[in-house]
Every structure is written in structure tokens, then in C-alpha cells.
Design a protein around this motif. Structure first.
Motif, mmCIF file in Angstrom:
data_model
loop_
_atom_site.group_PDB
_atom_site.id
_atom_site.type_symbol
_atom_site.label_atom_id
_atom_site.label_comp_id
_atom_site.label_asym_id
_atom_site.label_seq_id
_atom_site.Cartn_x
_atom_site.Cartn_y
_atom_site.Cartn_z
ATOM 1 N N HIS A 17 0.839 -1.191 0.000
ATOM 2 C CA HIS A 17 0.000 0.000 0.000
ATOM 3 C C HIS A 17 0.882 1.252 0.000
ATOM 4 C CE1 HIS A 17 -3.142 -2.862 0.656
ATOM 5 N NE2 HIS A 17 -2.549 -3.287 1.752
ATOM 6 N N THR A 18 0.549 2.175 -0.887
ATOM 7 C CA THR A 18 1.370 3.361 -1.068
ATOM 8 C C THR A 18 0.491 4.610 -1.131
ATOM 9 O OG1 THR A 18 1.301 3.101 -3.476
ATOM 10 C CG2 THR A 18 3.157 2.098 -2.320
ATOM 11 N N ARG A 19 1.130 5.772 -0.942
ATOM 12 C CA ARG A 19 0.390 7.036 -0.921
ATOM 13 C C ARG A 19 -0.220 7.342 -2.274
ATOM 14 N NH1 ARG A 19 -2.488 10.443 -1.398
ATOM 15 N NH2 ARG A 19 -2.655 12.506 -0.413
ATOM 16 N N ARG A 20 0.482 7.037 -3.346
ATOM 17 C CA ARG A 20 -0.037 7.323 -4.680
ATOM 18 C C ARG A 20 0.356 6.202 -5.637
ATOM 19 N NH1 ARG A 20 -1.818 12.537 -4.806
ATOM 20 N NH2 ARG A 20 -2.367 12.231 -6.987
ATOM 21 N N THR A 21 -0.512 5.932 -6.592
ATOM 22 C CA THR A 21 -0.202 4.976 -7.662
ATOM 23 C C THR A 21 -0.587 5.608 -8.998
ATOM 24 O OG1 THR A 21 -2.371 3.935 -7.296
ATOM 25 C CG2 THR A 21 -0.454 2.904 -6.236
ATOM 26 N N GLU A 54 1.001 5.928 -11.597
ATOM 27 C CA GLU A 54 1.550 5.286 -12.782
ATOM 28 C C GLU A 54 0.775 4.044 -13.212
ATOM 29 O OE1 GLU A 54 3.217 3.262 -9.223
ATOM 30 O OE2 GLU A 54 2.738 5.322 -9.815
ATOM 31 N N VAL A 55 -0.197 3.602 -12.411
ATOM 32 C CA VAL A 55 -0.957 2.397 -12.764
ATOM 33 C C VAL A 55 -2.449 2.673 -12.663
ATOM 34 C CG1 VAL A 55 0.869 0.822 -12.020
ATOM 35 C CG2 VAL A 55 -0.932 1.464 -10.400
ATOM 36 N N ILE A 57 -3.780 8.164 3.908
ATOM 37 C CA ILE A 57 -4.496 8.134 2.631
ATOM 38 C C ILE A 57 -3.616 7.398 1.640
ATOM 39 C CG2 ILE A 57 -5.389 9.529 0.731
ATOM 40 C CD1 ILE A 57 -5.918 11.736 2.825
ATOM 41 N N GLY A 58 -4.173 6.421 0.971
ATOM 42 C CA GLY A 58 -3.355 5.638 0.063
ATOM 43 C C GLY A 58 -4.171 4.760 -0.852
ATOM 44 N N ASP A 59 -3.471 4.048 -1.723
ATOM 45 C CA ASP A 59 -4.080 3.183 -2.721
ATOM 46 C C ASP A 59 -3.687 1.732 -2.446
ATOM 47 O OD1 ASP A 59 -4.697 5.658 -3.747
ATOM 48 O OD2 ASP A 59 -3.266 5.539 -5.417
ATOM 49 N N GLY A 60 -4.593 0.829 -2.776
ATOM 50 C CA GLY A 60 -4.262 -0.575 -2.577
ATOM 51 C C GLY A 60 -5.392 -1.501 -2.983
ATOM 52 N N ALA A 61 -5.074 -2.795 -2.984
ATOM 53 C CA ALA A 61 -6.044 -3.816 -3.366
ATOM 54 C C ALA A 61 -5.752 -5.088 -2.588
ATOM 55 C CB ALA A 61 -5.967 -4.094 -4.867
#
Length: 353
Positions: free
Chosen positions: A15-19, A21-22, A201-205
Motif C-alpha cells: 500500500h502506497t500514498r499514490r499509484t 503510474e498504474v 491516505i493511500g491506494d491498494g487492493a
């Protein structure tokens, strides 16, 4: 229940703050490949697929249909979607397996909070007549709940800081966590909540595979059997609720069998408490003592991808059973302001182990 159903595999992103690029598809695909690899299954072996996500985060209608490119929807598959955290998608899949309509299920969830202001996006969950027009964001509402707890004598700011420190220290052992390691509490975001009391706040799956009966034992050396699961909801109006308690969580736990004296005691609880103050509410509602390890993964204070964080709680609890670190675990997921909707599942390993 007519069948035994278990979580047999779990995978998640780093999990990262921003993605930036994808895309959502590119974020989900590696997770789906990972969870299938763990079981040796192919997409064609899956009897039912269910996903959880939010069009509000994506900013376009029916955005979940794009994510199906990552699953592989041709030849046609049996598929469903919930506009909720993936924990509720898991609930739908669990019911599907209980009825005997499928023997295996793939459940996945994803969220990209980075493109916009998630604090503002979540206001769309509020009562549209009396509350939403005021635009109270998610942190402000959580702060109201935290203040109610402090005024009631249930906690104080140093106690909340200790929850944050413990959670993020535990996350140092979690390679997927966004914020591992203790850090200063920081400035007030909305008093009495400081930066450290709030989720990143971040992105993930994330994704899990469910299987029934002997099929579960074929796919996993130590399945995490779902012995009960239930979800309940509080009143929509915040003004008629006691924000220091969560009766819906307590009722869901009762219906899921968490308090069954005939079963072994709980040793692990993965709680979807995005704010430190909400862990206080959930511990009280569930009657969790010091003998129960709470959020050994670091919990949502270490990584909180919206729409996937609840599913991750179920996956983390199941993973501890898979590797023998837990025998009986409780997993909790929430949605809505101030713990409005709550799902509780109880997971167990085979009793002879």
C-alpha cells in the motif's frame, strides 16, 4: 450452516500514498495472480467472483467493469459486485458457497484514494437532507466521536497515542504496510485527533479465495474456517446514536458466534478502526481484553485503502490461522461515518491442530 466454508488464500498490494503510474486494472492484476498461484487454481476453476469498490473514488459510473479485465471475464464467468468494502463482497460469496451454488469463490477489492480528497468524497455517505449539506468531513466526524469518548471518561489523548504507537510498531513486521514504525503524533487535524490518530491516505487492493468442505482442505494446509459472519447497521442520523458505543458491532458479533462459551476463546482480533478512538469503541463493544492480540498487522492505522481495508482485516486474520499463529480470530469491517455499518466474522483453524 449446511456447508463448511474457509478462506484458503489471501494476497494484497504494497500500500502506497499514490499509484499515479498504474490504473485500477494494473493495480489489481498482480494481486489476483498471486492469490490464484497460492492455490494452483485458474480463473476457469473459480465458481463465483465478487468484488467491492466505489464509483465515487474512481469518479465514473460502473468503474468496476474495467477491473474485470484483470480477472478475465471471457469465457463468461459468474460475477457480482457490491458498492461497499470488499468485506461485504466476501459475505455475498460466503452465502453463495453456503447454498451450494459454487465450491470456490474469488473475492477482491480495490481503492485509489489519491486522485481526490477522500475526506470530502466520504461526505456523500451522509444523510442527504440534514447532514451532508453541512459538509462535515470524515475526520471531523471521527473527532466528534473521540471527544464524546473523552468526555465520557472512556479514553484520553495519551491513551489514543499509545494505540497509534502500538499499531504502527506492529506494522514493522508487515511488508505491505504504508506507515510502519512508531512516529510522532503530530499536529491536530481536528481536535482531539492528531495526525497519528488518523489513517493514512493511500491506494491498494486485496483478494481472497474461499472454498467449501474438502475442496478447502485440498487447496490449503490449514484453512481458516468461517464459523460465523453477520453484519448490522446503526441509525443513519448521527444525532440519535451514542457515539461511545457500537451496538451493531456487538449484535453482529453475537450472531456470528464470537461470544459462544462452547468455543475456544478468541486470540486475535483484526479491527477495522481507521481512527484510534474507534478502536476504543470496538474493544468495548466486543469485550476484548488484553489476552486478545488486536491488529497485529498494524491495522488501518498502518494502511487504509478505502474499499479494501475491511477485506484486508479478514485476510490478515485468516493468514494468521494459515501459518499457525492464531487458532480462533475475529475480523471486523466497517463502512460509513463513526462506525455506522459493521460486519463481524469469526475464523477458526482445525481443532486438532
Amino acid at each position: 450452516m449446511s456447508r463448511d466454508v474457509a478462506i484458503v488464500a489471501f494476497a494484497q498490494t504494497d500500500h502506497t500514498r499514490r499509484t499515479d503510474e498504474v490504473s485500477e486494472v494494473e493495480m489489481v492484476m498482480p494481486v489476483l495472480h498471486d492469490v490464484l498461484r497460492q492455490t494452483g487454481l485458474k480463473t476457469s476453476d473459480i465458481g463465483f467472483t465478487c468484488s467491492g469498490s466505489s464509483d465515487y473514488l474512481a469518479g465514473r459510473a460502473f468503474s468496476f467493469t474495467m477491473a474485470l479485465d484483470g480477472v478475465g471475464a471471457w469465457p463468461p464467468i459468474s460475477e457480482s459486485h457490491v458498492e461497499m468494502d470488499g468485506a461485504w463482497a466476501l459475505y455475498e460469496a460466503w452465502v453463495k458457497l453456503l447454498t451450494g451454488e459454487a465450491d470456490t469463490a474469488l473475492v477482491y477489492a480495490y481503492g485509489k484514494s489519491s486522485p481526490g480528497s477522500v475526506r470530502d468524497v466520504l461526505t456523500r455517505q451522509l444523510d442527504p437532507y440534514y447532514v451532508a449539506p453541512l459538509w462535515p468531513d470524515s475526520v471531523a466526524l471521527a473527532a466528534l466521536q473521540a471527544r464524546a469518548l473523552i468526555d465520557a471518561g472512556d479514553t484520553d489523548e495519551p491513551a489514543l497515542a499509545r494505540i497509534a504507537t502500538r499499531s504502527r510498531e506492529d506494522a514493522t513486521a508487515n511488508p505491505h504496510a504504508q506507515l510502519p514504525g512508531a512516529r510522532p503524533q503530530g499536529e491536530y487535524v481536528v481536535a482531539p485527533l492528531r495526525t497519528g490518530d488518523c489513517p493514512p491516505i493511500g491506494d491498494g487492493a486485496a483478494a481472497v479465495i474461499l472454498a467449501a468442505g474438502d475442496r478447502a482442505r485440498e487447496l490449503c494446509a490449514r484453512p481458516a474456517w468461517i464459523t460465523g459472519m453477520d453484519h448490522r447497521i446503526e441509525a443513519h442520523s448521527l444525532g440519535v446514536r451514542d457515539l461511545t458505543d457500537s451496538p451493531s458491532t456487538r449484535l453482529a458479533a453475537e450472531r456470528a458466534g464470537a461470544f459462544d462459551p462452547a468455543r475456544p476463546p478468541l486470540d486475535t482480533a483484526e479491527l477495522h478502526a481507521p481512527f484510534t478512538s474507534q478502536e476504543v469503541v470496538l474493544r468495548k463493544a466486543l469485550g476484548l481484553g488484553d489476552e486478545v492480540r488486536v491488529n497485529p498487522s498494524g491495522g488501518p492505522l498502518a494502511a487504509n485503502p478505502v474499499m479494501a481495508a475491511g477485506l484486508i482485516r479478514l485476510g490478515e486474520a485468516a493468514a494468521r490461522i494459515h501459518r499457525g499463529a492464531s487458532h480462533r480470530a475475529l475480523a471486523h469491517a466497517t463502512s460509513g461515518p463513526c462506525l455506522q455499518q459493521n460486519l463481524v466474522a469469526v475464523l477458526e483453524g482445525d481443532s486438532h491442530e
